[in-house]
Design a protein around this motif. Structure first.
Motif, PDB file in Angstrom:
ATOM      1  N   ASP A  77       0.518  -0.949  -0.486  1.00 56.23           N
ATOM      2  CA  ASP A  77       0.433  -0.091  -0.214  1.00 56.23           C
ATOM      3  C   ASP A  77       0.728   0.889   0.170  1.00 56.23           C
ATOM      4  O   ASP A  77       1.707   1.570   1.352  1.00 56.23           O
ATOM      5  N   ALA A  78       1.015   2.276  -1.466  1.00 53.28           N
ATOM      6  CA  ALA A  78       2.304   2.742  -1.596  1.00 53.28           C
ATOM      7  C   ALA A  78       1.457   3.774  -0.089  1.00 53.28           C
ATOM      8  O   ALA A  78       2.674   4.845  -0.362  1.00 53.28           O
TER       9      ALA A  78
ATOM     10  N   ARG B 284      -1.557   1.957  -6.006  1.00 52.97           N
ATOM     11  CA  ARG B 284      -1.357   1.727  -3.827  1.00 52.97           C
ATOM     12  C   ARG B 284      -0.279   0.405  -4.449  1.00 52.97           C
ATOM     13  O   ARG B 284       0.112   0.651  -3.286  1.00 52.97           O
ATOM     14  N   PHE B 285      -0.762  -0.202  -4.903  1.00 49.57           N
ATOM     15  CA  PHE B 285      -0.022  -1.977  -4.961  1.00 49.57           C
ATOM     16  C   PHE B 285       1.177  -1.551  -5.932  1.00 49.57           C
ATOM     17  O   PHE B 285       1.205  -0.898  -7.304  1.00 49.57           O
TER      18      PHE B 285
ATOM     19  N   THR C  64      13.207  -2.392 -14.459  1.00 48.23           N
ATOM     20  CA  THR C  64      12.550  -3.684 -13.925  1.00 48.23           C
ATOM     21  C   THR C  64      10.862  -4.095 -14.462  1.00 48.23           C
ATOM     22  O   THR C  64      10.974  -3.449 -15.865  1.00 48.23           O
ATOM     23  N   LEU C  65      10.668  -5.183 -14.220  1.00 48.91           N
ATOM     24  CA  LEU C  65       9.408  -6.006 -14.764  1.00 48.91           C
ATOM     25  C   LEU C  65       8.791  -5.528 -13.720  1.00 48.91           C
ATOM     26  O   LEU C  65       8.382  -6.205 -12.488  1.00 48.91           O
ATOM     27  N   CYS C  66       6.982  -4.277 -13.697  1.00 43.95           N
ATOM     28  CA  CYS C  66       6.603  -4.362 -12.667  1.00 43.95           C
ATOM     29  C   CYS C  66       5.757  -4.640 -12.703  1.00 43.95           C
ATOM     30  O   CYS C  66       4.444  -4.514 -13.634  1.00 43.95           O
ATOM     31  N   VAL C  67       4.470  -4.996 -11.722  1.00 41.78           N
ATOM     32  CA  VAL C  67       3.223  -5.132 -11.928  1.00 41.78           C
ATOM     33  C   VAL C  67       2.607  -3.853 -10.646  1.00 41.78           C
ATOM     34  O   VAL C  67       2.928  -3.742 -10.141  1.00 41.78           O
ATOM     35  N   ILE C  68       1.707  -3.111 -10.821  1.00 40.37           N
ATOM     36  CA  ILE C  68       0.436  -2.359 -10.680  1.00 40.37           C
ATOM     37  C   ILE C  68      -0.907  -2.035 -10.512  1.00 40.37           C
ATOM     38  O   ILE C  68      -1.648  -2.587 -11.165  1.00 40.37           O
ATOM     39  N   ASP C  69      -1.064  -2.029  -8.899  1.00 40.94           N
ATOM     40  CA  ASP C  69      -2.864  -1.833  -8.890  1.00 40.94           C
ATOM     41  C   ASP C  69      -3.174  -0.709  -8.038  1.00 40.94           C
ATOM     42  O   ASP C  69      -1.885   0.093  -7.648  1.00 40.94           O
ATOM     43  N   THR C  70      -4.248  -0.488  -8.707  1.00 38.23           N
ATOM     44  CA  THR C  70      -5.069   0.882  -7.595  1.00 38.23           C
ATOM     45  C   THR C  70      -5.898   0.585  -6.481  1.00 38.23           C
ATOM     46  O   THR C  70      -6.479   1.413  -5.499  1.00 38.23           O
TER      47      THR C  70
ATOM     48  N   VAL D 120       1.327   8.321  -6.743  1.00 38.59           N
ATOM     49  CA  VAL D 120       0.835   8.132  -5.653  1.00 38.59           C
ATOM     50  C   VAL D 120      -1.369   8.956  -5.444  1.00 38.59           C
ATOM     51  O   VAL D 120      -2.582   8.456  -5.125  1.00 38.59           O
ATOM     52  N   THR D 121      -0.742  11.052  -4.959  1.00 41.49           N
ATOM     53  CA  THR D 121      -1.346  11.154  -4.691  1.00 41.49           C
ATOM     54  C   THR D 121      -2.797  11.577  -5.552  1.00 41.49           C
ATOM     55  O   THR D 121      -3.887  12.500  -5.319  1.00 41.49           O
TER      56      THR D 121
END
Length: 188
Positions: free
Chosen positions: A91-92, A111-112, A128-134, A104-105
């Protein structure tokens, strides 16, 4: 917002990244397939292959984000390349490094984040290889193992790109030498 420190080998890391001639190269289905698979494994709306340059991060592959890159000072990936280990931010908004970050803001309201550092020589982490979620989330161990495996596949694609670049350079040099030889042979 905490701006990421620079890796100790930043100068040689940037040189290694630039030598690949991967920045701003065209999208390829191989890289795109990997980010799509990562997004599906994590059930996340966003997945990227991000390459961290001096002042920016550029997305070699992008699933779910309408951007080609961001400023390095807001890049989660700039933090992730500081270690060879996966970086997971459940949780960012609760992480001091990111809670005031513009990503984030504001949009995309990260968030993730989970990022797998990418290196083709074991010394320089290029991105990087990354995944992001809200939404905040806690990934499973199985998901993180899959992210690492997909990261290894991305590293293989980068190595293949590097080999292709070297082969093309060798071919160009050979053709130039042949032309020079023909000119000299014609003079004789």
């Amino acid at each position: 917002m905490a701006i990421a420190s620079l890796p100790e080998n930043e100068t040689s890391r940037l040189a290694a990244l630039r030598q690949l001639n991967l920045i701003h190269s065209p999208a390829t289905p191989e890289f795109d397939s990997i980010v799509e698979a990562a997004a599906e494994i994590f059930d996340c709306p966003i997945s990227l292959v991000s390459l961290v340059e001096e002042d920016t991060q550029w997305f070699k592959a992008n699933c779910g984000l309408d951007a080609t890159g961001t400023s390095r000072d807001v890049a989660f990936c700039a933090h992730a390349i500081l270690s060879a280990e996966l970086m997971v931010v459940p949780d960012a908004t609760q992480d001091r490094r990111f809670q005031n970050n513009a990503l984030v803001t504001g949009a995309p309201h990260i968030r993730f984040y989970a990022g797998c550092p990418l290196s083709i020589d074991g010394e320089h982490r290029l991105g990087t290889l990354c995944v992001i979620d809200t939404k905040p989330r806690q990934p499973t161990d199985a998901q993180l193992r899959q992210l690492r495996r997909l990261g290894t596949a991305v590293e293989g694609l980068i190595r293949a790109h590097e080999s292709t670049q070297k082969s093309e350079t060798i071919l160009e040099n050979a053709m130039a030498q042949e032309q020079q030889f023909r000119r000299h042979a014609g003079l004789l």
